[in-house]
Design an enzyme around this catalytic site. Structure first.
Site, PDB file in Angstrom:
ATOM      1  N   ASN A 209       0.854  -1.198   0.000  1.00  0.00           N
ATOM      2  CA  ASN A 209       0.000   0.000   0.000  1.00  0.00           C
ATOM      3  C   ASN A 209       0.883   1.238   0.000  1.00  0.00           C
ATOM      4  O   ASN A 209       2.109   1.150  -0.071  1.00  0.00           O
ATOM      5  CB  ASN A 209      -0.947  -0.036   1.203  1.00  0.00           C
ATOM      6  CG  ASN A 209      -0.172  -0.105   2.494  1.00  0.00           C
ATOM      7  OD1 ASN A 209       0.537   0.820   2.860  1.00  0.00           O
ATOM      8  ND2 ASN A 209      -0.267  -1.247   3.179  1.00  0.00           N
ATOM      9  N   ASP A 282      -3.536  -6.483   4.696  1.00  0.00           N
ATOM     10  CA  ASP A 282      -4.501  -7.348   5.370  1.00  0.00           C
ATOM     11  C   ASP A 282      -4.455  -8.786   4.855  1.00  0.00           C
ATOM     12  O   ASP A 282      -4.832  -9.711   5.561  1.00  0.00           O
ATOM     13  CB  ASP A 282      -5.919  -6.776   5.215  1.00  0.00           C
ATOM     14  CG  ASP A 282      -6.078  -5.519   6.051  1.00  0.00           C
ATOM     15  OD1 ASP A 282      -5.620  -5.525   7.216  1.00  0.00           O
ATOM     16  OD2 ASP A 282      -6.625  -4.509   5.553  1.00  0.00           O
ATOM     17  N   LYS A 292       9.515 -16.620 -10.672  1.00  0.00           N
ATOM     18  CA  LYS A 292       8.721 -15.529 -11.244  1.00  0.00           C
ATOM     19  C   LYS A 292       7.553 -16.100 -12.059  1.00  0.00           C
ATOM     20  O   LYS A 292       7.773 -16.977 -12.916  1.00  0.00           O
ATOM     21  CB  LYS A 292       9.625 -14.671 -12.137  1.00  0.00           C
ATOM     22  CG  LYS A 292       8.938 -13.464 -12.671  1.00  0.00           C
ATOM     23  CD  LYS A 292       9.878 -12.655 -13.564  1.00  0.00           C
ATOM     24  CE  LYS A 292       9.088 -11.584 -14.270  1.00  0.00           C
ATOM     25  NZ  LYS A 292       9.860 -10.972 -15.338  1.00  0.00           N
ATOM     26  N   ILE A 310      -1.563  -7.560  13.923  1.00  0.00           N
ATOM     27  CA  ILE A 310      -0.445  -7.351  14.859  1.00  0.00           C
ATOM     28  C   ILE A 310      -0.900  -6.605  16.109  1.00  0.00           C
ATOM     29  O   ILE A 310      -0.645  -7.019  17.247  1.00  0.00           O
ATOM     30  CB  ILE A 310       0.687  -6.570  14.137  1.00  0.00           C
ATOM     31  CG1 ILE A 310       1.186  -7.398  12.942  1.00  0.00           C
ATOM     32  CG2 ILE A 310       1.834  -6.259  15.103  1.00  0.00           C
ATOM     33  CD1 ILE A 310       1.956  -6.622  11.921  1.00  0.00           C
ATOM     34  N   LYS A 344     -10.195  -4.334  19.057  1.00  0.00           N
ATOM     35  CA  LYS A 344      -8.767  -4.659  19.225  1.00  0.00           C
ATOM     36  C   LYS A 344      -8.293  -4.409  20.653  1.00  0.00           C
ATOM     37  O   LYS A 344      -7.097  -4.455  20.929  1.00  0.00           O
ATOM     38  CB  LYS A 344      -7.932  -3.854  18.219  1.00  0.00           C
ATOM     39  CG  LYS A 344      -8.307  -4.129  16.757  1.00  0.00           C
ATOM     40  CD  LYS A 344      -7.283  -3.611  15.770  1.00  0.00           C
ATOM     41  CE  LYS A 344      -7.815  -3.755  14.341  1.00  0.00           C
ATOM     42  NZ  LYS A 344      -6.751  -3.817  13.336  1.00  0.00           N
TER      43      LYS A 344
HETATM   44  O1  PMT Z   1       2.920   6.128   6.639  1.00  0.00           O
HETATM   45  P1  PMT Z   1       2.334   7.449   6.166  1.00  0.00           P
HETATM   46  O2  PMT Z   1       2.520   7.657   4.684  1.00  0.00           O
HETATM   47  O3  PMT Z   1       2.822   8.600   6.973  1.00  0.00           O
HETATM   48  O4  PMT Z   1       0.738   7.384   6.374  1.00  0.00           O
HETATM   49  C1  PMT Z   1       0.235   7.316   7.662  1.00  0.00           C
HETATM   50  C2  PMT Z   1      -0.944   6.351   7.748  1.00  0.00           C
HETATM   51  C3  PMT Z   1      -2.114   6.902   6.967  1.00  0.00           C
HETATM   52  C4  PMT Z   1      -0.557   4.995   7.225  1.00  0.00           C
HETATM   53  C5  PMT Z   1      -1.283   6.240   9.278  1.00  0.00           C
HETATM   54  O5  PMT Z   1      -1.654   7.483   9.747  1.00  0.00           O
HETATM   55  C6  PMT Z   1      -2.406   5.223   9.522  1.00  0.00           C
HETATM   56  O6  PMT Z   1      -3.575   5.511   9.454  1.00  0.00           O
HETATM   57  N1  PMT Z   1      -1.990   3.973   9.840  1.00  0.00           N
HETATM   58  C7  PMT Z   1      -2.931   2.845  10.042  1.00  0.00           C
HETATM   59  C8  PMT Z   1      -3.197   2.188   8.710  1.00  0.00           C
HETATM   60  C9  PMT Z   1      -4.103   0.998   8.836  1.00  0.00           C
HETATM   61  O7  PMT Z   1      -3.702  -0.083   8.493  1.00  0.00           O
HETATM   62  O8  PMT Z   1      -5.275   1.230   9.402  1.00  0.00           O
HETATM   63  P2  PMT Z   1      -6.385   0.072   9.642  1.00  0.00           P
HETATM   64  O9  PMT Z   1      -7.592   0.842   9.982  1.00  0.00           O
HETATM   65  O10 PMT Z   1      -6.436  -0.884   8.537  1.00  0.00           O
HETATM   66  O11 PMT Z   1      -5.859  -0.709  10.909  1.00  0.00           O
HETATM   67  C10 PMT Z   1      -6.196  -0.360  12.259  1.00  0.00           C
HETATM   68  C11 PMT Z   1      -5.024  -0.568  13.149  1.00  0.00           C
HETATM   69  O12 PMT Z   1      -4.654  -1.934  13.197  1.00  0.00           O
HETATM   70  C12 PMT Z   1      -3.784   0.170  12.723  1.00  0.00           C
HETATM   71  O13 PMT Z   1      -3.180   0.662  13.909  1.00  0.00           O
HETATM   72  C13 PMT Z   1      -2.915  -0.892  12.061  1.00  0.00           C
HETATM   73  O14 PMT Z   1      -1.520  -0.624  12.227  1.00  0.00           O
HETATM   74  C14 PMT Z   1      -3.303  -2.124  12.842  1.00  0.00           C
HETATM   75  N2  PMT Z   1      -3.241  -3.361  12.051  1.00  0.00           N
HETATM   76  C15 PMT Z   1      -4.063  -3.555  10.974  1.00  0.00           C
HETATM   77  C16 PMT Z   1      -4.033  -4.746  10.295  1.00  0.00           C
HETATM   78  C17 PMT Z   1      -3.125  -5.739  10.714  1.00  0.00           C
HETATM   79  N3  PMT Z   1      -3.048  -6.891  10.064  1.00  0.00           N
HETATM   80  N4  PMT Z   1      -2.315  -5.522  11.746  1.00  0.00           N
HETATM   81  C18 PMT Z   1      -2.346  -4.363  12.434  1.00  0.00           C
HETATM   82  O15 PMT Z   1      -1.592  -4.158  13.380  1.00  0.00           O
END
Ligand code: PMT
Length: 409
Positions: A209, A282, A292, A310, A344
């Site tokens: 992403n 995800d 490849k 995580i 979470k």
């Molecule tokens: O890195 P930058 O370019 O500065 O951009 C910042 C950002 C937009 C990435 C950051 O501000 C942000 O929003 N990060 C969270 C991105 C995300 O994956 O959001 P989510 O809503 O899908 O996940 C919720 C939370 O669970 C997040 O804290 C994520 O780190 C965590 N997560 C999600 C999925 C996963 N498999 N493991 C996780 O730990």
């Protein structure tokens, strides 16, 4: 910050130091006084002893003092040293690192902050040599409290008067409050995930992403500045590591989880705060191709499986860790964020609207709304640089942490 050395040098305003010493004691400080030889010509050690309840220190080489509060012990005892008034002579010596009496020696030997209150005749205060010494002292990390302007004991009018004791106390308390705030995360180990994970499809292709890690790296810097020891677990990030921050680079979500679990299990350096800013992929392909993949078909279907969460794993396995999530959403931002806060098992969540191109992924700016566990309070941090957002968020985390441990512990 309760142990204060009040150092008095020779000057007519030394009489104000007696009032100041009294105010310090009244406000709960443990006060030890150092007086230079010239200070004793203006005010007696006995006065200060009576006001502070402690023997006054005057000699560098005093055999009886060396047995009790010698200069090194005195330097170690102090949380803060305040020189009021500070004469031109003492300032000159301090700026050169001279240590020919108890005061100058203690100033060299202490790790405490030294605040100096210059007070002297206005002509002396205006002298370029004095200004140069003050500049040197500022560069060396001494804190200069500027003198007041007005009528002087010698009849001159100008800059050089020692501020009134109440003003000195005000400055001191303000300074201490700022210092304490700036150390809000002192002694805490903060682990931050940042950037995008890469999920290999074959040896040359991957799923990922647009996360650059800017938000996470800005938070690492902000937490370090609040006194935390910080470990960054970085995905695909091409940014320099912030000063004094440990960094572990990973590629995939599985690796990121393994590193975070390893850190959470390290009893020698337990995690106090876990902040997940990483945009973790995800899904990953069920079976990574070893070679490849060739373009032999018009369409290609990838079989994907869900990656581990995580943040949810770390917070579920370690309820003692203060866990902070980020929610990246393109619609119903707040509703989804609040859902993730509960699902979470987080203490805090910061949500950003990643449908906007001026904030969020890749941008230097962000705007977030923060929600807290078990509370209807929401804090909106308006659009500004990620550095500024990080400072505000780190401050909020520090405050929440203080609350949590006040009520629980
Ligand atoms: O890195 P930058 O370019 O500065 O951009 C910042 C950002 C937009 C990435 C950051 O501000 C942000 O929003 N990060 C969270 C991105 C995300 O994956 O959001 P989510 O809503 O899908 O996940 C919720 C939370 O669970 C997040 O804290 C994520 O780190 C965590 N997560 C999600 C999925 C996963 N498999 N493991 C996780 O730990």
């Amino acid at each position: 910050m309760k142990n204060i050395i009040l150092a008095i040098t020779g000057g007519i305003s030394a009489y104000k130091s007696a009032f100041f010493a009294r105010l310090l004691v009244k406000n709960g400080f443990n006060v030890r006084v150092i007086m230079t030889k010239n200070a004793q010509a203006f005010i007696t050690p006995l006065t200060l002893q009576a006001l502070t309840g402690n023997a006054v220190h005057t000699e560098l080489l005093d055999t009886s003092a060396e047995l009790g509060m010698g200069h090194i012990e005195l330097a170690k005892w102090a949380d803060l040293v305040m020189i009021a008034p500070a004469s031109a002579n003492t300032l000159a010596k301090l700026s050169m690192g001279v240590a020919d009496d108890l005061l100058t020696t203690v100033c060299l030997a202490t790790t405490a902050c030294v605040l100096i209150c210059p007070a002297m005749n206005q002509q002396m205060y205006a002298h370029p040599a004095l200004k140069l010494n003050l500049q040197t002292l500022t560069d060396l990390g001494y804190i200069v409290i500027p003198p007041e302007s007005g009528e002087q004991a010698c009849g001159d009018v100008g800059e050089g008067r020692l501020p009134e004791p109440e003003q000195l106390l005000d400055f001191l308390q303000n300074f201490i409050a700022k210092q304490q705030k700036s150390q809000r995360l002192s002694g805490k180990h903060v682990v931050i995930t940042a950037g995008a994970t890469l999920e290999a499809i074959d040896p040359v292709r991957y799923l990922s992403n647009h996360s650059t890690g800017k938000m996470g790296f800005a938070l690492a810097k902000a937490c370090e500045q609040l006194g935390a020891s910080v470990t960054l677990v970085a995905g695909n990030v091409h940014l320099p590591t912030p000063f004094n921050v440990a960094r572990i680079d990973v590629t995939s979500a599985s690796q990121m989880l393994a590193v975070c679990q390893m850190l959470a299990g390290d009893k020698t350096n337990p995690i106090s705060v876990f902040i997940a800013t990483a945009a973790v992929a995800d899904y990953r392909v069920k079976q990574q191709a070893l070679q490849k993949i060739k373009k032999t078909t018009d369409a290609l279907t990838l079989d994907l499986v869900k990656n581990p969460d995580i943040l949810a794993t770390i917070s579920r396995e370690n309820p003692q860790i203060f866990s902070v999530g980020f929610a990246a959403e393109t619609q119903d931002v707040e509703t989804y964020a609040k859902g993730k806060l509960i699902a979470k098992q987080l203490d805090m969540i910061a949500c950003n609207d990643v449908s906007r191109t001026d904030i969020g992924f890749g941008s230097d700016d962000n705007a977030i709304t923060v929600f807290f566990k078990g509370s209807n309070t929401k804090v909106r941090l308006e659009k500004t640089s990620k550095d500024k957002i990080a400072e505000q968020l780190a401050d909020l985390i520090g405050k929440q942490l203080a609350k949590k441990f006040t009520f629980v512990g």
